[in-house]
Design a protein around this motif. Structure first.
Motif, PDB file in Angstrom:
ATOM      1  N   VAL B  54       6.580   3.303   0.825  1.00  0.00           N
ATOM      2  CA  VAL B  54       5.843   3.803   2.005  1.00  0.00           C
ATOM      3  C   VAL B  54       6.791   4.283   3.103  1.00  0.00           C
ATOM      4  O   VAL B  54       6.357   4.910   4.060  1.00  0.00           O
ATOM      5  N   GLY B  55       8.089   4.005   2.953  1.00  0.00           N
ATOM      6  CA  GLY B  55       9.032   4.350   4.016  1.00  0.00           C
ATOM      7  C   GLY B  55      10.072   5.367   3.596  1.00  0.00           C
ATOM      8  O   GLY B  55       9.882   6.573   3.710  1.00  0.00           O
ATOM      9  N   TRP B  56      11.161   4.869   3.060  1.00  0.00           N
ATOM     10  CA  TRP B  56      12.331   5.718   2.794  1.00  0.00           C
ATOM     11  C   TRP B  56      12.032   6.862   1.831  1.00  0.00           C
ATOM     12  O   TRP B  56      12.414   8.007   2.065  1.00  0.00           O
ATOM     13  N   GLU B  57      11.325   6.589   0.726  1.00  0.00           N
ATOM     14  CA  GLU B  57      11.089   7.644  -0.252  1.00  0.00           C
ATOM     15  C   GLU B  57      10.182   8.732   0.323  1.00  0.00           C
ATOM     16  O   GLU B  57      10.352   9.917   0.059  1.00  0.00           O
ATOM     17  N   ARG B  58       9.239   8.313   1.135  1.00  0.00           N
ATOM     18  CA  ARG B  58       8.335   9.245   1.795  1.00  0.00           C
ATOM     19  C   ARG B  58       9.125  10.179   2.708  1.00  0.00           C
ATOM     20  O   ARG B  58       8.919  11.389   2.758  1.00  0.00           O
ATOM     21  N   PHE B  59      10.042   9.571   3.443  1.00  0.00           N
ATOM     22  CA  PHE B  59      10.890  10.343   4.340  1.00  0.00           C
ATOM     23  C   PHE B  59      11.799  11.281   3.535  1.00  0.00           C
ATOM     24  O   PHE B  59      11.960  12.456   3.865  1.00  0.00           O
ATOM     25  N   ARG B  60      12.402  10.758   2.466  1.00  0.00           N
ATOM     26  CA  ARG B  60      13.331  11.552   1.658  1.00  0.00           C
ATOM     27  C   ARG B  60      12.613  12.799   1.117  1.00  0.00           C
ATOM     28  O   ARG B  60      13.127  13.910   1.184  1.00  0.00           O
ATOM     29  N   HIS B  68       4.778  13.140   0.099  1.00  0.00           N
ATOM     30  CA  HIS B  68       4.913  12.009  -0.815  1.00  0.00           C
ATOM     31  C   HIS B  68       3.830  10.975  -0.520  1.00  0.00           C
ATOM     32  O   HIS B  68       3.679  10.535   0.611  1.00  0.00           O
ATOM     33  N   PHE B  69       3.072  10.633  -1.539  1.00  0.00           N
ATOM     34  CA  PHE B  69       2.084   9.560  -1.447  1.00  0.00           C
ATOM     35  C   PHE B  69       2.432   8.545  -2.529  1.00  0.00           C
ATOM     36  O   PHE B  69       3.198   8.852  -3.442  1.00  0.00           O
ATOM     37  N   CYS B  70       1.865   7.348  -2.437  1.00  0.00           N
ATOM     38  CA  CYS B  70       2.186   6.383  -3.488  1.00  0.00           C
ATOM     39  C   CYS B  70       0.951   5.578  -3.870  1.00  0.00           C
ATOM     40  O   CYS B  70      -0.073   5.590  -3.178  1.00  0.00           O
ATOM     41  N   THR B  71       1.049   4.902  -5.016  1.00  0.00           N
ATOM     42  CA  THR B  71       0.049   3.917  -5.406  1.00  0.00           C
ATOM     43  C   THR B  71       0.798   2.599  -5.574  1.00  0.00           C
ATOM     44  O   THR B  71       1.950   2.599  -6.000  1.00  0.00           O
ATOM     45  N   LEU B  72       0.185   1.502  -5.192  1.00  0.00           N
ATOM     46  CA  LEU B  72       0.857   0.199  -5.266  1.00  0.00           C
ATOM     47  C   LEU B  72       0.057  -0.750  -6.151  1.00  0.00           C
ATOM     48  O   LEU B  72      -1.171  -0.731  -6.136  1.00  0.00           O
ATOM     49  N   ALA B  73       0.782  -1.560  -6.923  1.00  0.00           N
ATOM     50  CA  ALA B  73       0.122  -2.539  -7.789  1.00  0.00           C
ATOM     51  C   ALA B  73       1.149  -3.454  -8.434  1.00  0.00           C
ATOM     52  O   ALA B  73       2.354  -3.184  -8.392  1.00  0.00           O
ATOM     53  N   GLY B 100      -0.040   6.356   3.527  1.00  0.00           N
ATOM     54  CA  GLY B 100       0.610   6.946   2.364  1.00  0.00           C
ATOM     55  C   GLY B 100       0.171   6.339   1.039  1.00  0.00           C
ATOM     56  O   GLY B 100       0.499   6.861  -0.017  1.00  0.00           O
ATOM     57  N   VAL B 101      -0.585   5.236   1.091  1.00  0.00           N
ATOM     58  CA  VAL B 101      -1.049   4.595  -0.145  1.00  0.00           C
ATOM     59  C   VAL B 101      -2.400   5.201  -0.513  1.00  0.00           C
ATOM     60  O   VAL B 101      -3.361   5.062   0.234  1.00  0.00           O
ATOM     61  N   PHE B 255      -9.161  13.974  -6.742  1.00  0.00           N
ATOM     62  CA  PHE B 255      -9.147  12.571  -7.150  1.00  0.00           C
ATOM     63  C   PHE B 255      -8.581  11.679  -6.049  1.00  0.00           C
ATOM     64  O   PHE B 255      -9.216  10.717  -5.614  1.00  0.00           O
ATOM     65  N   PHE B 256      -7.387  12.003  -5.560  1.00  0.00           N
ATOM     66  CA  PHE B 256      -6.744  11.101  -4.596  1.00  0.00           C
ATOM     67  C   PHE B 256      -7.365  11.217  -3.201  1.00  0.00           C
ATOM     68  O   PHE B 256      -7.258  10.284  -2.406  1.00  0.00           O
ATOM     69  N   ALA B 257      -8.032  12.337  -2.902  1.00  0.00           N
ATOM     70  CA  ALA B 257      -8.707  12.457  -1.605  1.00  0.00           C
ATOM     71  C   ALA B 257      -9.844  11.446  -1.485  1.00  0.00           C
ATOM     72  O   ALA B 257     -10.303  11.154  -0.381  1.00  0.00           O
ATOM     73  N   GLN B 258     -10.285  10.900  -2.613  1.00  0.00           N
ATOM     74  CA  GLN B 258     -11.326   9.862  -2.548  1.00  0.00           C
ATOM     75  C   GLN B 258     -10.850   8.627  -1.788  1.00  0.00           C
ATOM     76  O   GLN B 258     -11.647   7.778  -1.402  1.00  0.00           O
ATOM     77  N   SER B 259      -9.531   8.511  -1.592  1.00  0.00           N
ATOM     78  CA  SER B 259      -8.994   7.404  -0.793  1.00  0.00           C
ATOM     79  C   SER B 259      -9.253   7.627   0.690  1.00  0.00           C
ATOM     80  O   SER B 259      -9.142   6.695   1.485  1.00  0.00           O
ATOM     81  N   GLY B 260      -9.547   8.879   1.064  1.00  0.00           N
ATOM     82  CA  GLY B 260      -9.656   9.214   2.480  1.00  0.00           C
ATOM     83  C   GLY B 260      -8.296   9.242   3.163  1.00  0.00           C
ATOM     84  O   GLY B 260      -8.201   9.296   4.383  1.00  0.00           O
ATOM     85  N   ARG B 261      -7.212   9.186   2.387  1.00  0.00           N
ATOM     86  CA  ARG B 261      -5.889   9.053   3.005  1.00  0.00           C
ATOM     87  C   ARG B 261      -4.914  10.152   2.601  1.00  0.00           C
ATOM     88  O   ARG B 261      -3.714  10.043   2.853  1.00  0.00           O
ATOM     89  N   LEU B 262      -5.417  11.179   1.920  1.00  0.00           N
ATOM     90  CA  LEU B 262      -4.513  12.232   1.449  1.00  0.00           C
ATOM     91  C   LEU B 262      -4.291  13.213   2.600  1.00  0.00           C
ATOM     92  O   LEU B 262      -4.773  14.335   2.582  1.00  0.00           O
ATOM     93  N   GLU B 263      -3.544  12.747   3.609  1.00  0.00           N
ATOM     94  CA  GLU B 263      -3.462  13.513   4.855  1.00  0.00           C
ATOM     95  C   GLU B 263      -2.520  14.708   4.738  1.00  0.00           C
ATOM     96  O   GLU B 263      -1.454  14.606   4.146  1.00  0.00           O
ATOM     97  N   ASP B 264      -2.923  15.821   5.333  1.00  0.00           N
ATOM     98  CA  ASP B 264      -2.075  17.017   5.453  1.00  0.00           C
ATOM     99  C   ASP B 264      -1.542  17.511   4.116  1.00  0.00           C
ATOM    100  O   ASP B 264      -0.445  18.048   4.036  1.00  0.00           O
TER     101      ASP B 264
END
Lengths: 227, 293
Positions: B54-60, B68-73, B100-101, B255-264
């Protein structure tokens, strides 16, 4: 809730949808009792409240000063106002040990806007000196937003940093292009050693035929006055 | 045409990869949390991994103009390690709430053990609580059975199928997934899983609805340009532009917009390599930063 938490919380509802305002009100009510509610609310506030700049009205600016903020939250986002209110409301009633533990937790486990919000309200927590380690660590961040959250328009460093940490922070502001005029209490805390470090930086820049940041003169003048 | 790689492990890739991906038209990626090639020994290393996603890789990624978005599990393989499984499940709520999740994942089956099934079900409940879609890994061994069991589990848990993406499909599993309401992803690999010509044949046969393509590139032999390469082969094979756009952009976005978080997502981040992150720039001494105004 203390006056600053109330003030920060009051900036949110006029700028968000009613459902988001209600979300914040509920989170504020739960966060002093329920640790997980606090942590989850701080994590989700960016998405729920949005990140646009607050753009304060003159009355809001005056209200912030009245509540005890040294600088009004002009540079903050709506999310940071909400998060700042959550941190103050959630941490103020707790024991000093719990507070210290939560500050470190919110910093190290926060993404960078969470960290910014925490740093901006650090000075307004009870016994703020207990969080010096986190504040100094924040100065090592090279996410400019995180660095500026502690270094700029923030009373914490001038009030609580030892001289070496304060000087490192000012030098880093010169390096990264944050205007030193934004450092609260700079005039009061300027010292001869800081002037020496600034002069060293200027001479390194000249030797490399690179431009010398104009802010250096201001540091040198302040330092000489202190010496 | 904008391209989306909905499954790629960028923490294992270089800045050259980011540059090549951006040049090839990739504007957004989803990086699922997975296993790192060897078993981890305590939940704390998962936590730092989640923070880096959620931090460094997103920035990179943003430094190279890629969203960059991610899924966590807790991934299926490590669900079998009692030393980490419950600790990671306890960590998840706070991290699932972060910016970002966009899904819970990769969950699913590897060896198809009771421990994997418990972790799968527990994480379907987390997805329900945090209103997130779910990315489901399917096993390499006994894939058809693993896919059937995954679909059955989703149905038994009454988890909405439109919120489930079943990954790593083959000719044998795709019809099963399409018959359910779930979405179907395909990982294009140099030697295993699926390749470009077979993928073209599948889209020709089944059409583009609910079908996604990814590179699943990681630390193994893999290719971060498999998404643009497969899109190019579809074009050469005469598939419609609209079909290609559906598979490589509209479907992953939907698909991922169903999270409501696929911003910009529609807009490439402005490159500003002068920004630094956590004490580290992606640039090395002497390089001049690229800054787009």
């Amino acid at each position: 809730m203390n006056a600053i938490a109330r003030t920060l919380a009051s900036l949110v509802p006029p700028r968000v949808e009613p459902a988001a305002a209600q979300w914040l009100a509920d989170a504020l009510a739960a966060c002093s009792r329920d640790r997980e509610a606090l942590l989850v609310a701080v994590a989700g506030a960016g998405r729920r409240l949005g990140r646009s700049p607050v753009e304060l009205t003159p009355a809001e600016r005056a209200g912030a000063r009245e509540a005890g903020m040294e600088a009004p939250p002009d540079a903050w986002g709506v999310d940071e106002c909400g998060r700042g209110a959550l941190v103050l409301a959630g941490l103020t009633p707790r024991s000093p040990e719990q507070r210290k533990d939560l500050v470190a937790d919110l910093f190290y486990r926060g993404e960078y806007r969470e960290r910014q919000a925490l740093l901006r309200v650090l000075a307004y927590l009870p016994e703020p000196e207990a969080h010096l380690e986190v504040a100094v660590e924040a100065c090592r961040s090279s996410v400019q937003g995180v660095f500026e959250a502690i270094a700029c328009e923030n009373p914490y460093p001038a009030r609580h940093f030892p001289e070496t940490s304060f000087n490192q922070m000012v030098l880093k502001a010169l390096f990264t292009g944050a205007a030193v005029a934004r450092i609260a209490g700079l005039e009061r805390r300027a010292n001869a050693d800081l002037a020496r470090m600034a002069e060293g930086y200027a001479s390194e820049r000249r030797a490399a035929s690179r431009p010398v940041p104009p802010d250096i003169d201001r540091i040198l003048a302040l330092g000489r006055r202190q010496a | 045409m904008k391209l989306f790689d909905p499954h790629i492990h960028m923490t294992s890739r270089t800045t050259d990869d980011y540059e090549a991906m951006a040049r090839a038209g990739i504007v957004a990626v989803v990086e699922p949390a997975f296993w790192l090639g060897q078993p981890r020994t305590h939940p704390g290393t998962f936590e730092d991994y989640f923070l880096s996603l959620v931090g460094w890789e997103r920035f990179r990624a943003s430094q190279f103009g890629i969203r960059h978005f991610c899924t966590l599990a807790l991934n299926p393989k490590e669900a079998n390690n009692p030393g980490v499984a419950s600790g990671v499940l306890e960590l998840l709520p706070r991290y699932l709430e972060k910016d970002g999740v966009v899904a819970v994942g990769e969950v699913g089956f590897d060896d198809m053990t009771p421990a994997e099934e418990r972790a799968f079900l527990a994480q379907l409940e987390l997805a329900r609580r945090f209103e997130l879609p779910v990315l489901v890994h399917t096993p390499h061994r006994d894939k058809r059975r693993g896919t059937e069991r995954s679909l059955a589990l989703v149905r038994e848990a009454r988890f909405p199928e439109r919120l489930v993406l079943i990954d790593h499909n083959t000719e044998e599993t795709l019809p099963l997934v399409l018959d359910s309401g779930c979405w179907a992803a395909h990982s294009i690999y140099p030697h295993t899983k699926m390749d470009e010509p077979r993928m073209v044949a599948l889209v020709t046969k089944y059409g583009p609805e609910r079908i996604l393509v990814n590179s699943a590139a990681d630390w193994g032999v893999s290719d971060p340009l498999k998404v643009p390469k497969t899109a190019a082969l579809m074009r050469e094979s005469g598939l419609d532009e609209a079909v290609i756009e559906t598979v490589f952009w509209r479907n992953p976005v939907a698909f991922f917009a169903q999270s409501g978080r696929l911003e910009d997502v529609a807009e490439r981040p402005r490159i500003d390599q002068a920004r630094l992150f956590e004490g580290s720039s992606v640039l090395r001494g002497g390089q001049s930063p690229v800054v787009e105004r």
